[in-house]
Design an enzyme around this catalytic site. Structure first.
Site, PDB file in Angstrom:
ATOM      1  CE  LYS A  74      36.155  39.366  44.702  1.00  0.00           C
ATOM      2  NZ  LYS A  74      35.660  39.956  43.459  1.00  0.00           N
ATOM      3  NE  ARG A 101      43.493  41.272  39.178  1.00  0.00           N
ATOM      4  CZ  ARG A 101      42.227  41.325  39.599  1.00  0.00           C
ATOM      5  NH1 ARG A 101      41.507  42.400  39.410  1.00  0.00           N
ATOM      6  NH2 ARG A 101      41.707  40.311  40.244  1.00  0.00           N
ATOM      7  CG  ASP A 116      38.115  41.821  40.281  1.00  0.00           C
ATOM      8  OD1 ASP A 116      38.320  40.598  40.471  1.00  0.00           O
ATOM      9  OD2 ASP A 116      38.821  42.699  40.790  1.00  0.00           O
ATOM     10  CG  ASP A 170      37.138  41.637  56.126  1.00  0.00           C
ATOM     11  OD1 ASP A 170      37.329  41.791  54.888  1.00  0.00           O
ATOM     12  OD2 ASP A 170      36.005  41.574  56.634  1.00  0.00           O
ATOM     13  CG  ASP A 187      41.931  48.005  40.103  1.00  0.00           C
ATOM     14  OD1 ASP A 187      41.624  49.113  39.612  1.00  0.00           O
ATOM     15  OD2 ASP A 187      41.304  47.492  41.041  1.00  0.00           O
ATOM     16  CG  ASN A 188      38.294  45.802  39.017  1.00  0.00           C
ATOM     17  OD1 ASN A 188      39.057  45.119  39.689  1.00  0.00           O
ATOM     18  ND2 ASN A 188      37.418  46.630  39.546  1.00  0.00           N
ATOM     19  N   GLY A 247      43.940  41.885  47.498  1.00  0.00           N
ATOM     20  CA  GLY A 247      43.684  42.126  48.918  1.00  0.00           C
ATOM     21  C   GLY A 247      42.824  41.051  49.542  1.00  0.00           C
TER      22      GLY A 247
HETATM   23  P1  AMP Z   1      37.542  45.858  43.869  1.00  0.00           P
HETATM   24  O1  AMP Z   1      36.809  47.152  43.903  1.00  0.00           O
HETATM   25  O2  AMP Z   1      36.768  44.705  44.413  1.00  0.00           O
HETATM   26  O3  AMP Z   1      38.139  45.559  42.546  1.00  0.00           O
HETATM   27  O4  AMP Z   1      38.753  46.010  44.906  1.00  0.00           O
HETATM   28  C1  AMP Z   1      39.721  47.022  44.822  1.00  0.00           C
HETATM   29  C2  AMP Z   1      40.868  46.696  45.717  1.00  0.00           C
HETATM   30  O5  AMP Z   1      40.451  46.579  47.077  1.00  0.00           O
HETATM   31  C3  AMP Z   1      41.579  45.379  45.394  1.00  0.00           C
HETATM   32  O6  AMP Z   1      42.954  45.564  45.621  1.00  0.00           O
HETATM   33  C4  AMP Z   1      40.982  44.429  46.396  1.00  0.00           C
HETATM   34  O7  AMP Z   1      41.821  43.346  46.651  1.00  0.00           O
HETATM   35  C5  AMP Z   1      40.806  45.313  47.619  1.00  0.00           C
HETATM   36  N1  AMP Z   1      39.735  44.836  48.514  1.00  0.00           N
HETATM   37  C6  AMP Z   1      38.396  44.911  48.321  1.00  0.00           C
HETATM   38  N2  AMP Z   1      37.737  44.376  49.363  1.00  0.00           N
HETATM   39  C7  AMP Z   1      38.649  43.930  50.233  1.00  0.00           C
HETATM   40  C8  AMP Z   1      38.599  43.283  51.516  1.00  0.00           C
HETATM   41  N3  AMP Z   1      37.444  42.963  52.095  1.00  0.00           N
HETATM   42  N4  AMP Z   1      39.760  42.990  52.107  1.00  0.00           N
HETATM   43  C9  AMP Z   1      40.941  43.302  51.546  1.00  0.00           C
HETATM   44  N5  AMP Z   1      41.062  43.923  50.373  1.00  0.00           N
HETATM   45  C10 AMP Z   1      39.937  44.243  49.714  1.00  0.00           C
HETATM   46 MG    MG Z   2      39.226  44.347  41.724  1.00  0.00          MG
END
Ligand code: AMP
Ligand code: MG
Length: 528
Positions: free
Chosen positions: A132, A209, A289, A144, A279-280, A111
């Site tokens: 990132k 992943r 991550d 965003d 996913d991490n 994302g």
């Molecule tokens: P994380 O908890 O950082 O591993 O993120 C979990 C999911 O949320 C992943 O698919 C990330 O890409 C998405 N994600 C986290 N923050 C953002 C952001 N600011 N914009 C878009 N996607 C996000």
């Molecule tokens: Mg992640």
């Protein structure tokens, strides 16, 4: 997107296998969506106002054939800030799913990460470059795609700190400030505020992943699942033979064994990942991550830095080995569509348990200065110590480093003066700890090693310098006020975590009182 045909950056050879060998989303529209039947979507970084290099890791630059002059160039900040590409880069975001906090979450995907390309370095080694925080992708789910400076500093520093500690991890090339504000509700209290934005470029042989395989399995898209599994096998585990049920089973065993080493490494150095969602979890068994992670100060298996996880403590320090097994079980369920017989997957799970136990014993022996754990007695000695460290609120890093300084002929608590956070808790365990030291000293003497030999082993297992939560916060505070130089200074210390580094005592101190309850130090939200 602008392509810099002529720049001081190397003429990298790119081989973007993820795009070449896997199905790519035919839709090129922006905007969040469900992506079926494809492993990636092409996407461009979203340019930023004022990209400025804040810090970089010299070893990673060298790995990528980047000279200091190239890193210092304007082109470098433009490319790694997401404002331009160099020839051969074909940015993409990948599609994956995952179990978050124990619950299947469906499609997640990159994302706010996007890969620029896979560089084949002069050494022959392949490195995928991933930004990132470079803007939205089809997987942003309305968010965003950006990252704030504080979380980017933390990812940059911890990636490198972990590498130098000898724990498998993704690396970080650089940290680029965007000159733009990102709005975040850091405390989840309904009061969002603008914060400076930044982008990290992370580097790994692959960012594959568990969730990349889980999503097609959940959608019963066995054809895509098999293509992804075959791809990861060829790219990351080429020695395991041609794609097929047996090789996938062998790959699972290898992922399990590597995950065991990784988690044992976390436990050795006191690292808490904080968000061990599937996913991490990396299919290469590397730490990936860095979000609301933290480092143990006082030894507490129930501690989690993640405020979102405060109630259930699913991802607390002491839970990590069991959670990794749970995550591997989810991966096994996905692979069950293409692996026969299923017993082979159970063998992989067993390999995790055996591998983790073996690595833990090996690490314990080294931490205590023993050649090897002798039966269950040494394991019990280690467990009793952990219980005392917990009850006595003792700093984990300072204690183990101090243990190396204890004179095995006259053991005393003197080397641990700084390691206690609370006088009352110290008094409560002092006698028992002294008794424990006596037993440890007898065991060590019995081994017949010279002090020098024992201390050398202990120094390599017990770091003096870890990325203490408050140290990261100090350099973040400075960087938010415009002075990013502290990041590189801290990185310099973290490059040699096992050395004494006279003159750098300041970075080996226990958590100061101001940091005990300060957000960013003891508590981190997922807002980043
Ligand atoms: P994380 O908890 O950082 O591993 O993120 C979990 C999911 O949320 C992943 O698919 C990330 O890409 C998405 N994600 C986290 N923050 C953002 C952001 N600011 N914009 C878009 N996607 C996000
Ligand atoms: Mg992640």
């Amino acid at each position: 997107m602008r392509v810099l045909d002529d720049s001081p950056l190397p003429r990298w050879r790119f081989d973007n296998a993820w795009l070449r060998e896997l199905p790519v989303d035919p839709a090129e529209a922006s905007g969040s969506r469900q992506v079926h039947g494809a492993a990636a979507s092409r996407v461009s970084p979203t340019p930023v106002a004022q990209p400025r290099l804040l810090a970089y890791a010299a070893e990673v630059a060298t790995m990528l054939d980047l000279s200091p002059a190239a890193v210092g160039s304007e082109a470098f900040a433009e490319v790694f800030g997401g404002n331009a590409l160099v020839p051969g880069m074909e940015p993409w975001a990948t599609c994956y799913g995952g179990h978050q906090f124990g619950v299947w979450a469906g499609q997640l995907g990159d994302g706010r990460a996007l890969s620029l390309g896979e560089v084949v370095a002069a050494s022959g080694q392949r490195w995928e470059l991933q930004l990132k925080g470079a803007g939205p992708t089809p997987y942003s789910r309305g968010a965003d795609g950006r990252a704030v400076l504080r979380s980017s500093v933390r990812e940059f520093l911890c990636s490198e700190a972990m590498h130098h500690l000898g724990v498998p991890t993704t690396r970080a090339l650089c940290l680029v400030g965007t000159g733009e504000a990102v709005v975040r509700d850091m405390f989840y209290d309904g009061r969002p505020r603008p914060e400076p934005g930044a982008i990290v470029c992370r580097v790994a042989p692959s960012f594959a992943r568990f969730g990349h395989l889980e999503l097609p399995a959940a959608r019963r898209d066995v054809a895509l699942l098999e293509r992804l599994a075959a791809f990861v096998l060829r790219r990351c585990y080429p020695d395991l033979g041609p794609p097929g049920p047996e090789a996938y089973a062998a790959m699972f065993r290898e992922v399990a064994a590597r995950t065991a080493e990784m988690v044992a490494g976390w436990m050795r150095v006191g690292f808490v990942h904080g968000v061990m969602n599937t996913d991490n979890m990396s299919l290469l068994g590397i730490t990936i991550d860095y979000g609301p992670y933290g480092w143990l100060e006082d030894f507490d298996p129930g501690w989690t830095p993640n405020t979102t996880d405060r109630t259930h403590r699913r991802y607390a320090f002491g839970q990590q080995p069991a959670v990794a097994l749970w995550n591997l079980t989810r991966l096994a369920e996905a692979l069950a569509f293409i692996v026969e017989p299923h017993e082979a997957l159970q063998e992989g799970l067993d390999a995790y348990v055996d591998g983790f136990n073996a690595a833990t014993k090996r690490n314990l022996a080294a931490k205590l200065g023993l050649e090897a754990c002798r039966g269950d007695d040494d394991v019990a000695l280690g467990r009793e110590l952990e219980a005392l460290l917990h009850r006595g609120e003792v700093d984990m890093t300072l204690f183990y480093r101090g243990l190396g300084a204890v004179d095995a002929d006259h053991p005393t608590l003197a080397p641990f003066e700084e390691a206690f956070y609370d006088a009352g808790r110290r008094a409560a365990v002092a006698d028992e700890l002294q008794t424990w030291l006596g037993r440890w000293a007898a065991r060590v003497r019995d081994q017949g090693w010279s002090d020098e030999a024992r201390r050398a082993v202990m120094r390599r297992a017990n770091p003096r310098f870890v990325l203490r939560n408050y140290l990261a916060q100090e350099v973040i505070d400075q960087a938010e006020h415009g002075d990013a130089s502290g990041i590189s200074r801290l990185l310099e210390v973290l490059r040699h975590p096992y050395d004494d580094q006279p003159g750098q005592e300041r970075f080996a101190r226990p958590r100061p009182e101001w940091a005990r309850h300060r957000p960013g130090c003891s508590m981190l939200s997922c807002s980043s």
